[in-house]
Structures are given as structure tokens and as C-alpha cells.
Design an enzyme around this catalytic site. Structure first.
Site: not given
Ligand SMILES: [Zn+2]
Ligand SMILES: [Zn+2]
Length: 426
Positions: A61-62, A178, A304
Site C-alpha cells: 500500500h503506497l 481480500h 501487505d
Molecule cells: Zn487485505
Molecule cells: Zn492489503
């Protein structure tokens, strides 16, 4: 073209079944070959080191655009190369969501401007990640999106998921899952079990993950689509993926270090660096993930990486966001907890950080075949060191490993033939 000669390292390249001490040389931006280079070169002594294809972290996640106080494409990719990672795939839960061609192109352009490592954008499955209407998958592919997900949230509608799989199949792109049935997890802050009862905290049952993993595996079977289960945290999930793969269904699975290192009793500290989604589970789940990695049910290791500014993680558990940073502890955590105890061999582990994710994403990385892009990671496998979060290149410090002693780390990170991180010079 300048030649870089990496001398006398143990070269591990899963695509070539290579695991031996040899020389590797890079011819500018591409891999030249093995042995002595054809002409004079810049020599780097790699004696005692492991030389591998540049590591790929397909779950990052950037935060840019929208939450630059937590991370930017520049800071996140600097963290990546400091961790030995030469390619990241970034999740679309930015603000706004990465759900258009322009957004995908912006992401790639920002990564090029920053000049640290490759960034492969992952597009949202649905517009604004709202789960209602499919995003413009074809246009996102044209803009460089390599896979699709609404990560951060599940695709709640089975019907939308079915159509996403059908549509992505036309472009041979994976849908990344997810897995979470929200009706079963609302208000939860940790795994549901003995520990949550003891602590008086609201739990999220493992079946909330298993049900959706099952749903998406059977939808993959129905559609012929390709699903990849993100951050598998349950024994049930590992079993379902194993069964699906045995039936020839196109399903792959990923494990994150926190899910195979920690159990839910870490929440006894009420430290928000142990709060994530899916949550830390039980010893039985940890053992199942380790077994799933060992028997290649789970073919991908990923972080993650979820940066959050300190003030956000300092709140009460029920108000603090999920997740931890991972890029700068990824490789050492895996060496310490997978290689050192003998869960995986070096070639197995490197495959899950190179060919595994490259295969899911369909990207031309993760190999040292002559002519391939010269992305290379040089690893010191033995050095013991103490994690100091204050030294992270990431903008965020939300790690449970601050002060932990780990074994091994990347000492040299080469992207497209250029040295982007060099611990030897620090
Ligand atoms: Zn996730
Ligand atoms: Zn994630």
C-alpha cells in the site's frame, strides 16, 4: 554499455534451477550471463553472499494519492529497495481509488520520477471500490494495471465477483481476493477465540475468511478465471487452496510474515502493531500456513505493507487502522522465521519472492536469464542486526519488530542494472 561483475556469490535463480557459487555479470540494463564477463567491468565481490533475481513484493500500500502523510510512491519505493525489493505491486485503495487508466499511468510516472524501483499498479475491481459496478478493466490494463482487487475491502457480491473473473480472464489478469465476510467481522478488532474472550475484545472468526475463499475458488472453477488469495491467515483457507489447486483450479495463495510469526495472544499487550486484517490467528493456523508454504500450496510471500502515521496507530484498538509496514523487514523476517528453522530451503523461499508473484501478475521479472531485465538483490544471509524503525525509509514506523534481532538482510539492490541501495557504503 558498462558491465557490472558480481563475483563469487551463491547465485539462486529458480527459473533456471540454479543454486551454485558462480559469477554473474550485468550488461547495462540487462542480465549478461554467468562466469567471466567478455570485457573489463566494475567488480563487486559477493563472496559469502546470495545473489538472486530482484525480489518482488506484490502486496504493498503506497498511499499516494490521498494519504501522503502515511507514505508516498517515492518513500515507499525507497523503503522497498532498502529491503532488497526491486518491484512492488501497489494496491488501489488510494484516495481516490486507482480505478481509471489515468490513475494507473500516474502511479507508474511517479515511480519513474522517484527512480527507486519498479511499480506495477493494481486496479480496483469496482468503481471507487464500492463493490457495485465493475471498473473499466480494459482501460486499466491499457494504463498498465497488472491485476485487480478491492483490497482493504472484499468484493461482497458474488455476482460482481463472477463477472470480474470473467472479464479479467479476457485479459489474462488475476483477481486478488481480500477474503472477508463483513457481516461476520463488523466491529471486530482481533481473531475470535479464547484470547478475545479473555481480553473482552470483539473477535472476527476465521470462517469469515474461509467462506469467501471457498466462494472465490468455486467461482474461479466456474469461470476459468484466475484468483489469488491475499494474506491467507487461517488453516481452513490453506486447506481450501490446496484442494482447489489439486483439482486444477487457477487459484494461488500468499502468506505475510506477521501471519506465520505471531499468534493472537500478542493482542494481550493491546499494542496496535498487532492489529491487522485479517487478524493474527492461533498456533494451529500458523502451523498450517508454514505447512502450506513448505508444500507449495502457498506460492507467494508478500508484506501487505500498510503504513499509517504514528498518531493514527496511537489510538485505542477499536479506533486504530489495520496493518503494519513490512518492506524493510520482509526479507530478514522470512530468513529468520523460514530459513533458519528449516521450514523452507533458500531456492524455495526465493521462488516465493520472485517467480511466484511474477507468475500471478504476469510480469517479466523474477529471473536472471541472460537478456532479462537486470533487477538483482544481493543478500548477506548470516548477519545479525537489530531493527531500528527510526532508520526506516518508509514515512511510517508502525512495526511490531522495532528492537527485534533478525538474521540476514539485503546489502545491494540493483534495478535495471543501476545500484539503488548499497548497505556496504553506509
Ligand atoms: Zn487485505
Ligand atoms: Zn492489503
Amino acid at each position: 554499455m558498462s558491465i557490472l561483475h558480481l563475483r563469487n556469490g551463491r547465485v539462486i535463480c529458480p527459473t533456471q534451477s540454479l543454486n551454485e557459487v558462480t559469477d554473474l555479470w550485468l550488461n547495462g540494463p540487462t542480465v549478461g550471463g554467468f562466469g567471466t564477463p567478455p570485457r573489463a567491468a566494475h567488480i563487486i565481490d559477493c563472496t559469502g553472499m546470495i545473489v538472486t533475481p530482484g525480489l518482488i513484493d506484490m502486496h504493498v500500500h503506497l498511499r499516494e494519492p490521498g494519504r501522503e502523510e502515511d507514505e508516498t510512491i517515492a518513500s515507499g519505493t525507497a523503503a522497498a529497495v532498502a529491503g532488497g525489493v526491486t518491484s512492488v505491486a501497489c494496491m488501489p485503495n488510494t484516495e481516490p481509488a486507482l480505478d481509471t487508466r489515468d490513475a494507473a499511468e500516474f502511479c507508474i510516472l511517479q515511480a519513474q520520477r522517484a527512480g527507486h524501483c519498479n511499480v506495477f499498479p493494481i486496479g480496483a475491481v469496482t468503481k471507487k471500490r464500492e463493490g457495485k459496478e465493475l471498473a473499466e478493466i480494459g482501460k486499466l490494463v491499457a494504463g498498465g494495471a497488472v491485476a485487480f482487487t478491492d483490497d482493504g475491502a472484499p468484493v461482497a457480491s458474488a455476482e460482481i465477483m463472477r463477472r470480474a473473473l470473467e472479464y479479467c480472464r479476457m485479459f489474462d489478469k488475476a483477481v486478488l481476493v481480500h477474503a472477508e465476510i463483513l457481516e461476520l467481522t463488523t466491529g471486530g478488532v482481533m481473531n475470535e477465540g479464547e484470547v478475545s474472550v479473555r481480553l473482552g475484545l470483539r473477535g472476527m472468526p476465521g470462517v469469515a475468511e474461509d467462506i469467501m475463499i471457498y466462494r472465490d475458488i468455486v467461482l474461479a472453477e466456474l469461470t476459468g478465471g484466475k484468483v489469488h488469495i491475499l494474506h491467507v491467515s487461517t488453516a481452513g483457507g490453506v486447506d481450501l487452496i490446496r484442494q482447489g489447486r489439486a483439482k486444477g483450479i487457477r487459484v494461488s495463495g500468499e502468506a505475510c510474515p506477521h501471519h506465520f510469526i505471531f499468534t493472537d495472544d500478542k493482542l494481550s499487550t493491546f499494542d496496535s502493531n498487532y492489529k491487522m486484517s485479517p487478524p493474527l490467528r492461533t498456533r494451529k493456523d500458523v502451523d498450517a500456513i508454514l505447512a502450506g508454504l513448505a508444500d507449495d500450496t502457498l506460492t507467494v510471500l508478500a508484506t501487505d505493507h500498510a503504513p499509517h502515521a504514528a498518531e493514527k496507530k496511537a489510538k485505542e484498538l477499536d479506533q486504530t487502522p489495520n496493518g503494519i509496514v513490512g518492506l524493510e523487514t520482509f526479507l530478514p523476517a522470512c530468513i529468520t522465521h523460514l530459513i533458519e528453522p528449516g521450514v523452507l530451503s533458500w531456492p524455495q523461499m526465493i521462488a516465493k519472492m520472485t517467480t511466484g508473484p511474477a507468475g500471478v501478475l504476469g510480469i517479466d521479472r523474477g529471473t536472471l536469464t541472460p537478456g532479462a531485465v537486470a533487477d538483482v538483490t544481493v543478500i548477506d544471509p548470516k548477519t545479525a542486526w537489530t531493527v531500528d524503525a527510526a532508520k526506516f525509509k518508509s514515512k511510517s514506523r508502525n512495526t511490531p519488530w522495532h528492537g527485534a534481532t533478525m538474521t540476514g538482510r539485503a546489502v545491494l539492490t540493483i534495478v535495471g542494472g543501476e545500484i539503488k541501495y548499497d548497505l556496504r557504503g553506509v
